[in-house]
Design a protein around this motif. Structure first.
Motif, PDB file in Angstrom:
ATOM      1  N   ILE A   1      24.628  62.314  46.162  1.00 56.22           N
ATOM      2  CA  ILE A   1      24.708  63.767  46.032  1.00 56.22           C
ATOM      3  C   ILE A   1      23.313  64.378  46.092  1.00 56.22           C
ATOM      4  O   ILE A   1      23.067  65.364  46.796  1.00 56.22           O
ATOM      5  CB  ILE A   1      25.411  64.148  44.710  1.00 56.22           C
ATOM      6  CG1 ILE A   1      26.888  63.750  44.760  1.00 56.22           C
ATOM      7  CG2 ILE A   1      25.284  65.641  44.426  1.00 56.22           C
ATOM      8  CD1 ILE A   1      27.593  63.851  43.429  1.00 56.22           C
ATOM      9  N   LYS A   2      22.372  63.775  45.350  1.00 51.62           N
ATOM     10  CA  LYS A   2      21.002  64.264  45.371  1.00 51.62           C
ATOM     11  C   LYS A   2      20.399  64.145  46.767  1.00 51.62           C
ATOM     12  O   LYS A   2      19.705  65.051  47.244  1.00 51.62           O
ATOM     13  CB  LYS A   2      20.158  63.475  44.365  1.00 51.62           C
ATOM     14  CG  LYS A   2      20.557  63.702  42.913  1.00 51.62           C
ATOM     15  CD  LYS A   2      19.783  62.797  41.983  1.00 51.62           C
ATOM     16  CE  LYS A   2      20.215  62.990  40.528  1.00 51.62           C
ATOM     17  NZ  LYS A   2      19.505  62.078  39.609  1.00 51.62           N
TER      18      LYS A   2
ATOM     19  N   PHE B   1      21.853  66.931  49.090  1.00 49.60           N
ATOM     20  CA  PHE B   1      21.256  68.246  48.879  1.00 49.60           C
ATOM     21  C   PHE B   1      19.829  68.295  49.414  1.00 49.60           C
ATOM     22  O   PHE B   1      19.448  69.232  50.113  1.00 49.60           O
ATOM     23  CB  PHE B   1      21.279  68.598  47.382  1.00 49.60           C
ATOM     24  CG  PHE B   1      22.545  69.266  46.941  1.00 49.60           C
ATOM     25  CD1 PHE B   1      22.605  70.631  46.785  1.00 49.60           C
ATOM     26  CD2 PHE B   1      23.691  68.529  46.702  1.00 49.60           C
ATOM     27  CE1 PHE B   1      23.775  71.258  46.385  1.00 49.60           C
ATOM     28  CE2 PHE B   1      24.870  69.129  46.302  1.00 49.60           C
ATOM     29  CZ  PHE B   1      24.916  70.510  46.141  1.00 49.60           C
TER      30      PHE B   1
ATOM     31  N   ALA C   1      19.804  67.987  53.314  1.00 46.74           N
ATOM     32  CA  ALA C   1      20.230  69.225  53.967  1.00 46.74           C
ATOM     33  C   ALA C   1      19.106  70.251  53.958  1.00 46.74           C
ATOM     34  O   ALA C   1      18.846  70.919  54.971  1.00 46.74           O
ATOM     35  CB  ALA C   1      21.469  69.790  53.267  1.00 46.74           C
ATOM     36  N   ALA C   2      18.407  70.376  52.817  1.00 50.06           N
ATOM     37  CA  ALA C   2      17.299  71.329  52.734  1.00 50.06           C
ATOM     38  C   ALA C   2      16.175  70.945  53.696  1.00 50.06           C
ATOM     39  O   ALA C   2      15.637  71.806  54.414  1.00 50.06           O
ATOM     40  CB  ALA C   2      16.776  71.388  51.298  1.00 50.06           C
TER      41      ALA C   2
ATOM     42  N   ILE D   1      26.503  67.690  40.302  1.00 49.56           N
ATOM     43  CA  ILE D   1      26.007  68.802  41.116  1.00 49.56           C
ATOM     44  C   ILE D   1      25.419  69.891  40.223  1.00 49.56           C
ATOM     45  O   ILE D   1      24.351  70.446  40.510  1.00 49.56           O
ATOM     46  CB  ILE D   1      27.130  69.367  42.006  1.00 49.56           C
ATOM     47  CG1 ILE D   1      27.565  68.303  43.033  1.00 49.56           C
ATOM     48  CG2 ILE D   1      26.681  70.637  42.720  1.00 49.56           C
ATOM     49  CD1 ILE D   1      28.765  68.705  43.864  1.00 49.56           C
TER      50      ILE D   1
ATOM     51  N   LEU E   1      21.958  69.171  38.908  1.00 47.47           N
ATOM     52  CA  LEU E   1      20.834  69.170  39.838  1.00 47.47           C
ATOM     53  C   LEU E   1      19.871  70.301  39.492  1.00 47.47           C
ATOM     54  O   LEU E   1      20.294  71.367  39.041  1.00 47.47           O
ATOM     55  CB  LEU E   1      21.334  69.343  41.273  1.00 47.47           C
ATOM     56  CG  LEU E   1      22.049  68.166  41.930  1.00 47.47           C
ATOM     57  CD1 LEU E   1      22.612  68.576  43.283  1.00 47.47           C
ATOM     58  CD2 LEU E   1      21.105  66.988  42.103  1.00 47.47           C
TER      59      LEU E   1
ATOM     60  N   LEU F   1      18.823  72.988  40.588  1.00 46.43           N
ATOM     61  CA  LEU F   1      19.076  73.933  41.676  1.00 46.43           C
ATOM     62  C   LEU F   1      18.024  75.032  41.737  1.00 46.43           C
ATOM     63  O   LEU F   1      17.619  75.469  42.825  1.00 46.43           O
ATOM     64  CB  LEU F   1      20.472  74.546  41.510  1.00 46.43           C
ATOM     65  CG  LEU F   1      21.648  73.558  41.600  1.00 46.43           C
ATOM     66  CD1 LEU F   1      22.968  74.261  41.341  1.00 46.43           C
ATOM     67  CD2 LEU F   1      21.675  72.881  42.962  1.00 46.43           C
TER      68      LEU F   1
ATOM     69  N   LEU G   1      14.959  73.477  43.182  1.00 48.90           N
ATOM     70  CA  LEU G   1      15.197  73.199  44.601  1.00 48.90           C
ATOM     71  C   LEU G   1      15.129  74.483  45.422  1.00 48.90           C
ATOM     72  O   LEU G   1      14.549  74.505  46.517  1.00 48.90           O
ATOM     73  CB  LEU G   1      16.564  72.529  44.772  1.00 48.90           C
ATOM     74  CG  LEU G   1      16.925  72.046  46.188  1.00 48.90           C
ATOM     75  CD1 LEU G   1      15.914  71.014  46.677  1.00 48.90           C
ATOM     76  CD2 LEU G   1      18.324  71.457  46.212  1.00 48.90           C
ATOM     77  N   THR G   2      15.711  75.573  44.906  1.00 47.17           N
ATOM     78  CA  THR G   2      15.668  76.854  45.618  1.00 47.17           C
ATOM     79  C   THR G   2      14.242  77.375  45.734  1.00 47.17           C
ATOM     80  O   THR G   2      13.803  77.803  46.818  1.00 47.17           O
ATOM     81  CB  THR G   2      16.540  77.897  44.894  1.00 47.17           C
ATOM     82  OG1 THR G   2      17.871  77.384  44.767  1.00 47.17           O
ATOM     83  CG2 THR G   2      16.566  79.204  45.651  1.00 47.17           C
TER      84      THR G   2
ATOM     85  N   PRO H   1      15.551  66.898  44.188  1.00 42.95           N
ATOM     86  CA  PRO H   1      16.789  66.641  43.442  1.00 42.95           C
ATOM     87  C   PRO H   1      16.721  65.416  42.527  1.00 42.95           C
ATOM     88  O   PRO H   1      17.478  65.326  41.560  1.00 42.95           O
ATOM     89  CB  PRO H   1      17.837  66.437  44.553  1.00 42.95           C
ATOM     90  CG  PRO H   1      17.302  67.195  45.712  1.00 42.95           C
ATOM     91  CD  PRO H   1      15.821  67.016  45.633  1.00 42.95           C
TER      92      PRO H   1
END
Length: 424
Positions: A170-171, A174, A177-178, A282, A285, A287, A290-291, A372
């Motif tokens: 999962i990590k 993410f 994808a980024a 999820i 994470l 987030l 990451l953002t 992540p």
């Protein structure tokens, strides 16, 4: 503003998500149609041992032709247009089990069967022969089955929170994808900057503009303007694409659930606890980090590469001449993707992963994949500072190439000449 108001820009901004989601929906639909095909396979078993192993499944049905000889069975299979014929000769029953593979069994067919089908058939036959051999050696199969142990390791951190076995994937998904989105953005809009410079240079508009604006200011304005146009388009893509993907995935998800067998639905019910763990992973994470990291590395990485693209555009007269300079630009991006998927996933805090997350040309991609998994703040700060410093240095170098190359025509520059321009 001129680029955003362009009709083709507006059309592609809203049409691209429709095309992308439409392709995903089409592929999903075609895969479902392809999987709905039922194959009929005949088998000729001269040993009489495997009749019960060939039971029908949802996608495959079996026909017993053990009463016929091989040639007659082949003719019948061809006449009925069956998918294939499995021939098990009599000597298989007396095969030696001392670690050697049994190679007498043959699959006849017009085309090669899928790997998954062959593996399924091999598992069935292997299980039957293994059980027979165990019985002949005095092993009670009921006792053997009762003696089998099943272990399901629970993963838990020191605070008592459980995580799923899919946590690492999962990590990686993410972060990957980024990183991949950033790479695509750099390539698409970096090329846009380069083409814009070449267009103004070819039309000789640049000779008028350069009389009023310094080359450095012109290059930065071009990078900033294209960046804002790109962010506008990218934001619309994310919003529209997200809405369309949600609609399409919910439709296919409901359809798949409706078409699922009762056994599949029962398994889905049993896996609810695992899904809850995945959802919890999820939500756990970083987030926010990451953002924020995506925005910082998005801007820094894009500015870094855009200055290189602008320099290339200023150094050449047409897009054909840019090919000799593109490999050094694309190579670090591709290296970042490969390091991310092969090193970060396996060991996100290893030497290779850490080193490439600090190198400015690869850090925008590799660091996004590492975030992540949890990255110390001092590593993030060092990486960002190196990226900003490299961006400033690259813009300075790019401006030196830009100010000379912007008025150069009719000659393909070499790396040697570019080096001379840097010393002017």
């Amino acid at each position: 503003m001129a680029r955003v108001r362009n009709r083709s820009f507006l059309v592609m901004t809203f049409l691209s998500p429709l095309i992308l989601v439409g392709m995903i929906a089409l592929i999903t639909y075609l895969s479902q149609v392809n999987n709905d095909t039922t194959r009929t396979i005949a088998f000729l078993d001269e040993t009489g041992l495997f009749g019960e192993e060939f039971f029908d499944t949802e996608k495959t049905s079996y026909v017993n032709l053990s009463e016929a000889n091989l040639e007659k069975a082949k003719q019948l299979v061809e006449a009925e247009e069956y998918y294939g014929l499995i021939f098990i000769p009599e000597q298989v029953a007396n095969a030696d089990f001392e670690g050697a593979a049994i190679e007498q069994i043959v699959f006849y067919g017009e085309e090669s069967p899928s790997i998954s089908l062959l593996e399924d058939i091999e598992r069935r036959l292997e299980k039957r022969l293994t059980n027979r051999e165990l019985v002949e050696r005095g092993v009670d199969l009921n006792v053997l089955d009762a003696s089998k142990a099943s272990i399901d390791i629970t993963i838990e951190n020191y605070t008592g929170e459980q995580t799923s076995k899919m946590s690492s994937w999962i990590k990686a998904a993410f972060g990957g994808a980024a990183g991949y989105l950033l790479m695509m953005f750099i390539i698409i809009y970096g090329n846009m900057v380069m083409r814009s410079v070449i267009e103004e240079k070819t039309n000789r508009i640049i000779e008028v503009i350069i009389s009023s604006v310094k080359p450095f200011q012109l290059m930065m304005g071009k990078i900033l303007g294209t960046t804002l146009a790109g962010i506008t388009q990218f934001t619309i893509w994310v919003i529209v694409g997200g809405i369309l993907l949600t609609v399409v995935s919910s439709y296919f998800g409901m359809e798949a659930m409706t078409a699922a067998s009762p056994q599949a639905q029962a398994m889905a019910t049993q896996d609810l606890s695992k899904m809850e763990l995945i959802v919890a992973d999820i939500l756990r994470l970083p987030l926010g980090q990451l953002t924020l990291g995506f925005l910082i590395y998005f801007i820094g990485g894009y500015f870094l590469y855009s200055s290189i693209y602008a320099s290339i555009g200023a150094a050449v007269d047409n897009e054909t001449d840019t090919q000799q300079f593109m490999l050094p630009v694309i190579l670090p991006l591709m290296l970042g993707i490969y390091v991310g998927f092969f090193a970060v996933i396996e060991n996100p805090h290893g030497t290779v992963s850490t080193a490439f997350s600090m190198i400015p040309l690869t850090s925008p991609i590799v660091m996004l994949m590492r975030i992540p998994f949890g990255v110390p703040w001092y590593e993030l700060i060092i990486s960002v500072l190196l990226l900003i410093g490299s961006f400033a240095f690259t813009v300075w170098l790019g401006a030196k190439i830009y100010r000379v190359g912007i008025l150069m025509y009719g000659k393909k520059p070499t790396y040697k000449e570019l080096f001379k321009w840097l010393k002017y």
